[in-house]
Enzyme design. Structure first.
Site, PDB file in Angstrom:
ATOM      1  N   ASP A   1     -23.091 -64.256-118.619  1.00  0.00           N
ATOM      2  CA  ASP A   1     -22.785 -65.459-119.790  1.00  0.00           C
ATOM      3  C   ASP A   1     -22.452 -65.299-120.938  1.00  0.00           C
ATOM      4  O   ASP A   1     -21.910 -65.240-121.986  1.00  0.00           O
ATOM      5  CB  ASP A   1     -22.568 -67.006-119.149  1.00  0.00           C
ATOM      6  CG  ASP A   1     -21.905 -67.617-118.173  1.00  0.00           C
ATOM      7  OD1 ASP A   1     -21.331 -66.832-117.992  1.00  0.00           O
ATOM      8  OD2 ASP A   1     -22.584 -68.353-117.379  1.00  0.00           O
TER       9      ASP A   1
ATOM     10  N   ASP B   1     -17.094 -68.624-108.768  1.00  0.00           N
ATOM     11  CA  ASP B   1     -18.465 -68.782-109.864  1.00  0.00           C
ATOM     12  C   ASP B   1     -19.185 -69.258-109.075  1.00  0.00           C
ATOM     13  O   ASP B   1     -18.384 -69.388-107.234  1.00  0.00           O
ATOM     14  CB  ASP B   1     -17.635 -69.362-110.821  1.00  0.00           C
ATOM     15  CG  ASP B   1     -18.995 -69.855-112.087  1.00  0.00           C
ATOM     16  OD1 ASP B   1     -19.810 -68.853-111.584  1.00  0.00           O
ATOM     17  OD2 ASP B   1     -18.692 -69.662-112.946  1.00  0.00           O
TER      18      ASP B   1
HETATM   19  C1  DGJ Z   1     -19.806 -70.232-115.308  1.00  0.00           C
HETATM   20  C2  DGJ Z   1     -19.974 -68.329-115.629  1.00  0.00           C
HETATM   21  O1  DGJ Z   1     -20.255 -67.896-115.575  1.00  0.00           O
HETATM   22  C3  DGJ Z   1     -18.939 -68.683-116.680  1.00  0.00           C
HETATM   23  O2  DGJ Z   1     -18.006 -67.622-117.162  1.00  0.00           O
HETATM   24  C4  DGJ Z   1     -17.449 -69.367-116.440  1.00  0.00           C
HETATM   25  O3  DGJ Z   1     -16.597 -69.676-115.615  1.00  0.00           O
HETATM   26  C5  DGJ Z   1     -18.274 -71.211-115.831  1.00  0.00           C
HETATM   27  N1  DGJ Z   1     -18.758 -71.334-115.138  1.00  0.00           N
HETATM   28  C6  DGJ Z   1     -17.121 -72.288-115.694  1.00  0.00           C
HETATM   29  O4  DGJ Z   1     -17.967 -72.825-115.309  1.00  0.00           O
END
Ligand code: DGJ
Length: 722
Positions: free
Chosen positions: A542, A472
């Site tokens: 997301d 991430d």
């Molecule tokens: C952002 C990501 O896009 C999410 O899927 C998740 O992993 C969060 N970060 C966790 O902090």
């Protein structure tokens, strides 16, 4: 047959379908002549005469300006009044360059680009067009690769400072393409968090237009991609010239229409905040840009990009393999979990057929919220007393693979790492840190920081039974400065950061070839061809709401194939929109990518859990087609209420068709959807209805598809050739 024909005044690259031609003007300036459908014979005189050069088409530097000349790599300062691709500063502060032809070499295959992601392949040929500025002692090697099986040209530029003087590259784009008219629309992708890559189409106008990022990443807000298409071009027909950058950092993608209505398309590292010092004897390699030509509309453009991604970009064991169906605990638990909670979800996941359990954020340091511990990549024993190894073993004993979340490029001010190394973050001395999501960015231009990140990951990957990593990256650059770089090299930081990141990734995928890596950046904030070279899938957004996902996956498919897009079924009401979409629709949309779940299966109603089991069985049965089939967009959510797409197996014996409607509207009839990509001579049975139709019938007349009642309704049909 792919060939690169080099003669005194003309260089012609072509495969069975496309041609790219370069003319050498008097004095050795390389002019761009043509990019488009293949031509057999190419006589450059008409192209040169056709208003591209003044008067009779002859060229003389004494009284000529290059303002009207289509060039391969225009530099600032040589009678070129348009924005060009190159600005080099000398020690005396002047900034002109004069690049002249030296040689044209042709090689089979394609060289690697040192330290950078790039397309690869054996069935291709590469032209190395060497230019030189005698005054600067600077050699500029333009690289062009043409592929046998793709209507694409990969371009990049190598700089070699062969003199004693220090030079500074203030701008060095990867691509310039001069086109002889401006009758084009421009498509770019722009968006925001949870609304990534909206399609923006507008006519070209006089002057400069385009997109770019100076955020340190290719970004949520836009993408390193642009397409020029004729105003009449549609999904199915018409010309498109498109480009994408194989790079994940700051970029620019520009189209400039000059007063003569010629169009200049340029792409490369954004020059805002960029500079590269080229010492005597040093070299600099630009990122690669891929140019695609389609005479078959946007569908044709996408199929070229998809093939490039599948066969010339993605590497490793998972490149063409089934991707495991995963369950990720993020939206199920957020930071609030312990081992038993995780295992209870994993047990149900195993029962319904999930193959990979992914533990997301919150397992390390003392991270109970997003305000601490990034950088401290050791397990939080309060939550997982047995450590990662014990959890991984328990997950494995359920028959599941085990995956783990990292955000390796980041550092929390509240972390042991920050307390030990406060100067390891990107920062400007004397300025208050600007935090994003309560975190700072590690300075990956520093070799010691890169080494730390590699070791932190490698230690975990060597010891903890990890089969998958979600990588991430949740904020962009501010206060751009490095404690280690000398003042004159501070502007190198953003690109050095990318080189540092790519270096870490290259080592990790080499040392841990069994690990499946998924790239993520607050969702799709770094969904680009650069990251795809290291990680075969990217978390698309997301936003897991099925209606929003129709838009996001539809537009992402302009460049990227289904196997690149992570897509999950999540809980309702949806955590991003509050919408309640049926479980069937959530599944139908998500299965057009790397399929998974992002919810607590134990909280699902019994009938939904049964549906989950059915979805998983179906994905397992058809995932080769779903991931690696030919993907065609059929109805656009940007033009109406419905989205439809189809993925067709390469042998055309199987296809999965998806239709989703955003809002139920009374008084509307079921849509008649014309399918694409089938074999017109074959007869197809729709397994869900038992009906049979000819391929030609389905493609020319279409299929009338009734949808269930209610908002966010959808169907997914399986077509089998009889
Ligand atoms: C952002 C990501 O896009 C999410 O899927 C998740 O992993 C969060 N970060 C966790 O902090």
């Amino acid at each position: 047959m792919t060939e690169i024909l080099v003669s005194e005044k003309l260089i012609h690259l072509r495969n069975d379908r496309i041609s790219y031609a370069i003319g050498l003007l008097e004095g050795g300036i390389p002019a761009h002549l043509y990019f488009g459908k293949r031509v057999e014979k190419l006589n450059p005189s008409s192209l040169l005469r056709a208003a591209w050069l003044p008067g009779d088409g002859s060229f003389s530097m004494q009284n000529c300006t290059l303002d009207h000349t289509p060039q391969e790599y225009p530099a600032f300062g040589l009678g070129e009044m348009r924005e060009g691709a190159l600005i080099v500063r000398r020690e005396n502060g002047t900034r002109t360059a004069d690049l002249r032809f030296v040689s044209a070499g042709v090689m089979d295959g394609k060289p690697e680009l040192a330290g950078l992601p790039a397309t690869f392949g054996e069935a291709c040929k590469t032209l190395k067009l060497r230019l030189r500025d005698e005054l600067l002692n600077l050699d500029v090697v333009l690289l062009y690769t043409i592929f046998d099986d793709c209507d694409a040209i990969a371009r990049s530029v190598l700089f070699e400072n062969n003199g004693a003087e220090e030079l500074n590259l203030e701008r060095c784009y990867s691509l310039c393409l001069d086109l002889p008219d401006s009758r084009y629309d421009l498509i770019t992708l722009s968006g925001a968090w949870a609304r990534e890559r909206e399609i923006v189409r507008r006519p070209l106008v006089m002057g400069q237009q385009g997109v770019g990022s100076i955020r340190g990443a290719s970004s949520l807000q836009t993408s390193p991609f642009m397409a020029l298409l004729r105003p009449e071009t549609t999904e199915e027909q018409g010309e498109v010239i498109a480009a994408a950058l194989v790079y994940s950092g700051n970029f620019t993608a520009q189209a400039y229409v000059d007063p003569n209505r010629y169009t200049r398309m340029m792409m490369g590292i954004n020059d805002t905040g960029f500079q590269w010092t080229l010492c005597a004897g040093a070299t600099f390699q630009t990122p690669e840009a891929v140019l695609v030509y389609s005479a078959a509309g946007l569908d044709g453009m996408s199929s070229q990009f998809h093939r490039l991604c599948a066969d010339h970009l993605v590497r490793g064991r998972y490149a063409h393999a089934p991707r495991p169906i995963l369950l990720n605990n993020w939206e199920a638990t957020y930071f609030d979990f312990d081992e038993e909670k995780l295992l209870s979800i994993a047990r149900t996941a195993a029962k319904v057929g999930v193959e990979l359990f992914v533990l997301d954020d919150g397992w390390f340091g003392h991270r109970d919220s997003d305000n601490s511990s990034l950088g401290d990549w050791f397990v939080d024993k309060r939550k997982l007393p047995g450590g990662l190894t014990s959890l991984a073993e328990k997950v494995h004993s359920l028959g599941l693979k085990f995956g783990l979340w990292f955000e390796p490029e980041m550092i929390s001010p509240d972390s042991e790492l920050f307390r030990a190394h406060p100067d390891w973050c990107i920062h400007v001395p004397g300025r208050t840190h600007i935090e994003g999501r309560n975190q700072l960015i590690l300075d990956l231009s520093r070799p010691d920081v890169c080494e730390y990140i590699y070791n932190a990951l490698a230690d975990n990957l060597s010891s903890s039974g990890i089969d998958y990593v979600k990588w991430d990256m949740n904020r962009n650059f501010t206060n751009v400065g490095s404690a280690l770089l000398p003042p004159e090299r501070q502007k190198e930081l953003p690109h050095r950061y990318m080189l540092g990141l790519y270096g870490i990734l290259e080592r990790l995928i080499h040392d841990f070839p069994h690990v499946l890596f998924e790239s993520c950046s607050s969702g799709g904030g770094r969904f680009d061809m650069g990251m795809l070279h290291y990680m075969p899938q990217t978390w698309t957004s997301d936003d897991t709401d099925a209606v929003c996902r129709c838009r996001i996956q539809y537009s992402t498919s302009l460049v990227f194939p289904p196997f690149a897009m992570g897509s999950h079924v999540s809980a309702v009401p949806n955590h991003q929109t509050g919408r309640v979409a049926p479980i069937t629709t959530r599944g139908n949309v998500a299965m057009s990518g790397c399929f998974g779940y992002e919810l607590d299966l134990n909280r699902l109603p019994e009938e939904d859990l049964k549906e989950v089991e059915k979805q998983i069985q179906r994905v397992k049965e058809y995932r080769q087609t779903l991931l690696y089939g030919e993907f065609h967009r059929l109805l656009s959510p940007y033009e109406g209420n419905d989205t439809a797409w189809i993925t067709v197996a390469p042998d055309k014996n199987e296809a999965i068709l998806m239709l989703a409607r955003a809002l139920a509207l009374p008084g509307t009839y079921p849509p008649l959807v014309r399918l694409r990509g089938l074999d017109p001579a074959k007869t197809y049975r729709i397994l869900e209805t038992g009906e049979t139709y000819g391929g030609d019938e389905l493609m020319n007349i279409g299929l009338c598809i009734p949808l269930p009642w209610g908002d966010a309704a959808s169907v997914s049909y399986t077509l089998k050739a009889e």
